[in-house]
Design an enzyme around this catalytic site. Structure first.
Site, PDB file in Angstrom:
ATOM      1  N   ALA A 162       0.676  -1.331   0.057  1.00  0.00           N
ATOM      2  CA  ALA A 162      -0.011   0.073   0.108  1.00  0.00           C
ATOM      3  C   ALA A 162       1.007   1.439  -0.207  1.00  0.00           C
ATOM      4  O   ALA A 162       0.351   2.103   0.109  1.00  0.00           O
ATOM      5  CB  ALA A 162      -0.897  -0.148   1.146  1.00  0.00           C
ATOM      6  N   SER A 163       2.175   1.327  -0.131  1.00  0.00           N
ATOM      7  CA  SER A 163       3.182   2.378   0.090  1.00  0.00           C
ATOM      8  C   SER A 163       3.249   2.896  -1.261  1.00  0.00           C
ATOM      9  O   SER A 163       3.381   4.252  -1.117  1.00  0.00           O
ATOM     10  CB  SER A 163       4.417   1.860   0.616  1.00  0.00           C
ATOM     11  OG  SER A 163       4.987   0.936  -0.098  1.00  0.00           O
ATOM     12  N   SER A 164       2.735   2.467  -2.358  1.00  0.00           N
ATOM     13  CA  SER A 164       2.902   3.300  -3.640  1.00  0.00           C
ATOM     14  C   SER A 164       2.141   2.600  -4.673  1.00  0.00           C
ATOM     15  O   SER A 164       1.486   1.543  -4.308  1.00  0.00           O
ATOM     16  CB  SER A 164       4.521   3.117  -4.167  1.00  0.00           C
ATOM     17  OG  SER A 164       4.675   1.889  -4.366  1.00  0.00           O
ATOM     18  N   GLY A 172      -1.569   0.168  -5.084  1.00  0.00           N
ATOM     19  CA  GLY A 172      -2.120  -0.279  -3.577  1.00  0.00           C
ATOM     20  C   GLY A 172      -2.366   0.983  -2.896  1.00  0.00           C
ATOM     21  O   GLY A 172      -3.457   1.112  -2.422  1.00  0.00           O
ATOM     22  N   SER A 223      -2.236 -10.008 -13.492  1.00  0.00           N
ATOM     23  CA  SER A 223      -1.714  -9.122 -14.664  1.00  0.00           C
ATOM     24  C   SER A 223      -2.162  -9.706 -15.910  1.00  0.00           C
ATOM     25  O   SER A 223      -2.448 -10.858 -15.943  1.00  0.00           O
ATOM     26  CB  SER A 223      -0.345  -9.036 -14.791  1.00  0.00           C
ATOM     27  OG  SER A 223       0.179  -8.576 -15.728  1.00  0.00           O
ATOM     28  N   TYR A 235       8.143 -13.389 -13.752  1.00  0.00           N
ATOM     29  CA  TYR A 235       6.785 -12.574 -13.453  1.00  0.00           C
ATOM     30  C   TYR A 235       5.621 -13.028 -13.875  1.00  0.00           C
ATOM     31  O   TYR A 235       4.649 -13.391 -13.330  1.00  0.00           O
ATOM     32  CB  TYR A 235       7.358 -11.165 -13.924  1.00  0.00           C
ATOM     33  CG  TYR A 235       6.040  -9.984 -13.749  1.00  0.00           C
ATOM     34  CD1 TYR A 235       6.128  -9.465 -12.360  1.00  0.00           C
ATOM     35  CD2 TYR A 235       5.160 -10.092 -14.735  1.00  0.00           C
ATOM     36  CE1 TYR A 235       5.133  -8.762 -12.159  1.00  0.00           C
ATOM     37  CE2 TYR A 235       4.204  -8.937 -14.257  1.00  0.00           C
ATOM     38  CZ  TYR A 235       4.246  -8.424 -13.261  1.00  0.00           C
ATOM     39  OH  TYR A 235       2.988  -7.363 -12.731  1.00  0.00           O
TER      40      TYR A 235
HETATM   41  N1  LIG Z   1       2.711  -1.121 -13.038  1.00  0.00           N
HETATM   42  C1  LIG Z   1       1.884  -2.117 -13.877  1.00  0.00           C
HETATM   43  O1  LIG Z   1       1.931  -1.689 -15.260  1.00  0.00           O
HETATM   44  C2  LIG Z   1       1.333  -3.379 -13.586  1.00  0.00           C
HETATM   45  C3  LIG Z   1       0.474  -4.102 -14.418  1.00  0.00           C
HETATM   46  C4  LIG Z   1      -0.125  -5.314 -14.040  1.00  0.00           C
HETATM   47  C5  LIG Z   1       0.018  -5.832 -12.721  1.00  0.00           C
HETATM   48  N2  LIG Z   1       0.784  -4.868 -11.713  1.00  0.00           N
HETATM   49  C6  LIG Z   1       0.959  -5.440 -10.246  1.00  0.00           C
HETATM   50  O2  LIG Z   1       0.521  -4.419  -9.438  1.00  0.00           O
HETATM   51  C7  LIG Z   1       0.802  -4.555  -8.111  1.00  0.00           C
HETATM   52  C8  LIG Z   1       1.450  -3.331  -7.533  1.00  0.00           C
HETATM   53  O3  LIG Z   1       2.646  -2.759  -8.273  1.00  0.00           O
HETATM   54  P1  LIG Z   1       2.754  -1.258  -9.041  1.00  0.00           P
HETATM   55  O4  LIG Z   1       2.577  -1.345 -10.447  1.00  0.00           O
HETATM   56  O5  LIG Z   1       1.663  -0.308  -8.037  1.00  0.00           O
HETATM   57  O6  LIG Z   1       4.232  -1.218  -8.507  1.00  0.00           O
HETATM   58  P2  LIG Z   1       4.926  -0.368  -7.104  1.00  0.00           P
HETATM   59  O7  LIG Z   1       4.461   1.109  -7.025  1.00  0.00           O
HETATM   60  O8  LIG Z   1       6.272  -0.815  -7.288  1.00  0.00           O
HETATM   61  O9  LIG Z   1       3.913  -1.230  -5.836  1.00  0.00           O
HETATM   62  C9  LIG Z   1       4.818  -2.457  -5.493  1.00  0.00           C
HETATM   63  C10 LIG Z   1       4.181  -2.498  -4.028  1.00  0.00           C
HETATM   64  O10 LIG Z   1       4.732  -3.684  -3.619  1.00  0.00           O
HETATM   65  C11 LIG Z   1       5.605  -3.570  -2.387  1.00  0.00           C
HETATM   66  N3  LIG Z   1       6.263  -4.676  -2.200  1.00  0.00           N
HETATM   67  C12 LIG Z   1       7.246  -5.070  -3.006  1.00  0.00           C
HETATM   68  N4  LIG Z   1       7.975  -6.116  -2.583  1.00  0.00           N
HETATM   69  C13 LIG Z   1       7.474  -6.352  -1.293  1.00  0.00           C
HETATM   70  C14 LIG Z   1       7.716  -7.129  -0.229  1.00  0.00           C
HETATM   71  N5  LIG Z   1       8.737  -7.884  -0.378  1.00  0.00           N
HETATM   72  N6  LIG Z   1       6.924  -7.080   0.817  1.00  0.00           N
HETATM   73  C15 LIG Z   1       6.205  -6.218   0.946  1.00  0.00           C
HETATM   74  N7  LIG Z   1       5.793  -5.330  -0.095  1.00  0.00           N
HETATM   75  C16 LIG Z   1       6.444  -5.443  -1.009  1.00  0.00           C
HETATM   76  C17 LIG Z   1       6.366  -2.140  -2.805  1.00  0.00           C
HETATM   77  O11 LIG Z   1       6.846  -1.767  -1.557  1.00  0.00           O
HETATM   78  P3  LIG Z   1       7.835  -0.476  -1.378  1.00  0.00           P
HETATM   79  O12 LIG Z   1       7.307   0.591  -1.475  1.00  0.00           O
HETATM   80  O13 LIG Z   1       8.646  -1.035  -0.088  1.00  0.00           O
HETATM   81  O14 LIG Z   1       8.935  -1.071  -2.546  1.00  0.00           O
HETATM   82  C18 LIG Z   1       4.884  -1.394  -3.097  1.00  0.00           C
HETATM   83  O15 LIG Z   1       4.267  -0.813  -2.061  1.00  0.00           O
HETATM   84  C19 LIG Z   1       1.879  -5.539  -8.339  1.00  0.00           C
HETATM   85  O16 LIG Z   1       1.481  -6.970  -8.112  1.00  0.00           O
HETATM   86  C20 LIG Z   1       2.202  -5.664  -9.795  1.00  0.00           C
HETATM   87  O17 LIG Z   1       2.722  -6.863 -10.379  1.00  0.00           O
HETATM   88  C21 LIG Z   1       1.454  -3.669 -12.201  1.00  0.00           C
END
Ligand SMILES: NC(=O)c1ccc[n+]([C@@H]2O[C@H](COP(=O)([O-])OP(=O)(O)OC[C@H]3O[C@@H](n4cnc5c(N)ncnc54)[C@H](OP(=O)(O)O)[C@@H]3O)[C@@H](O)[C@H]2O)c1
Length: 331
Positions: free
Chosen positions: A10-12, A15, A171, A193
């Protein structure tokens, strides 16, 4: 009683956007931010409470890539809460992504261009590594740490009075051809992934089969392609900025380019309002954005069979047994 929503990651990104959007719709919720970095989570908590003072927002520290951390966090949650109404299993990584330039250019001139750019099919490989728990990092972060979390939280999730919900961030990149039952961690492949996201789709189906009668329902979503910390690993932010006008144009033909986490949260928020009994367990819910920037939710039947889903579930239970023995030995 306030409904409790737990959100991992939820930090970025999506989420964080989800937490904001849920509180905009219902500021009576208790949102619990499950994050590995407490400093970031506390900053998010402060900002959410500043805009929604009636809400309750709490933090639980959890690194889903460390089983010790997951077990400790689950113990803390069981002390704090009687039940969890929604758990968004959203934290995820795509470490060291490499863009396959050759596939990118051949994709540009192929008939499947829209599909390839919407799903990143064949465009991305990643470098995985082994964690302190002896597991593949992408597998442990994206699926297995979450699996152990929900196994531990069963007493808070299974109730006969009203259902609880699991909502996984999967995804469009989840592909059957990248997943192998005999290598569920994807130790031998180059697309961990995609494999981990396909495993999430399978697991969700198996969880419905095994838990619906106990009042627990699972769904999967794809937020679409967004510019977040995760995708900034694929292309640096300045390149995303340069590409934005082209992507906006592509959006008239491909609705998967949600671009912002706020748009990407659409399907996650939509599912929050649905009666779980009315949802098809074989459907993936996709956030989509039109060329004019309107959000909507579309659906896709997942490319999987229920027997493979059940086998994956059994394999995960077996792996869980093994890692618990190791954890006990190392205590
Ligand atoms: N971006 C896209 O285009 C896209 C497309 C399809 C699916 N998704 C999915 O969407 C979800 C969120 O990703 P996002 O795009 O929003 O990227 P993001 O901004 O990098 O968010 C990822 C989140 O997961 C946390 N995280 C990563 N590793 C972790 C761990 N070991 N323990 C606890 N928290 C952890 C991160 O925490 P920190 O802040 O501490 O790093 C951050 O809060 C992911 O599951 C990703 O696969 C993204």
């Amino acid at each position: 009683m306030r409904k409790v929503v737990l959100v991992t990651g939820a930090s970025s990104g999506v989420g964080l956007a989800l937490c904001k959007r849920l509180l905009e719709e219902d500021d009576e919720l208790h949102v619990c931010l499950a994050c590995r970095n407490v400093g970031k989570a506390e900053a998010v908590r402060g900002a959410l409470l500043a805009s929604h003072p009636a809400a309750e927002v709490s933090v639980v520290q959890v690194d889903v890539c460390s089983l010790q951390s997951v077990l400790r966090a689950a113990g803390e949650l069981k002390q704090r809460f009687q039940r969890l109404d929604y758990v968004y299993l959203n934290a995820g990584i795509m470490p060291n992504p490499q863009l396959n330039i050759k596939a990118l250019f051949s994709g540009l001139f192929s008939r499947k261009v829209i599909h390839i750019f919407s799903t990143a099919e064949g465009l991305l490989t990643q470098e995985d590594r082994v964690t302190a728990d002896g597991l593949q990092e992408v597998f442990e972060t994206n699926i297995f740490g979450h699996f152990i979390l929900i196994r531990e939280l069963e007493p808070l999730l299974c109730h006969s009075d009203r259902p609880s919900r699991l909502i996984w961030t999967s995804s469009r990149n989840a592909r059957r051809s990248n997943f192998h039952l005999e290598d569920i961690q994807h130790r031998r492949g180059q697309e961990p992934y995609s494999s981990s996201k396909y495993a999430i789709d399978l697991l969700s189906v198996a969880l419905n089969r095994n838990f619906n009668r106990r009042g627990l329902y699972s769904s999967v979503v794809c937020p679409g392609t967004m510019v977040t910390n995760l995708t900034c690993g694929i292309l640096p932010p300045f390149l995303w900025t340069l590409l934005l006008p082209i992507i906006w144009l592509i959006r008239f033909f491909a609705n998967a380019f949600t671009l912002t986490p706020d748009n990407g949260a659409e399907a996650l928020v939509w599912l929050f309002h649905q009666k779980p009994e009315s949802l098809n367990p074989l459907t993936k819910y996709l956030s989509a954005t039109t060329g004019f920037g309107s959000n909507y939710v579309t659906t896709q039947r997942m490319d999987l069979d229920e027997d493979t889903a059940e086998q994956l579930y059994q394999n995960l239970l077996e792996l869980e047994k093994q890692v618990r023995v190791t954890i006990q030995k190392n205590k």
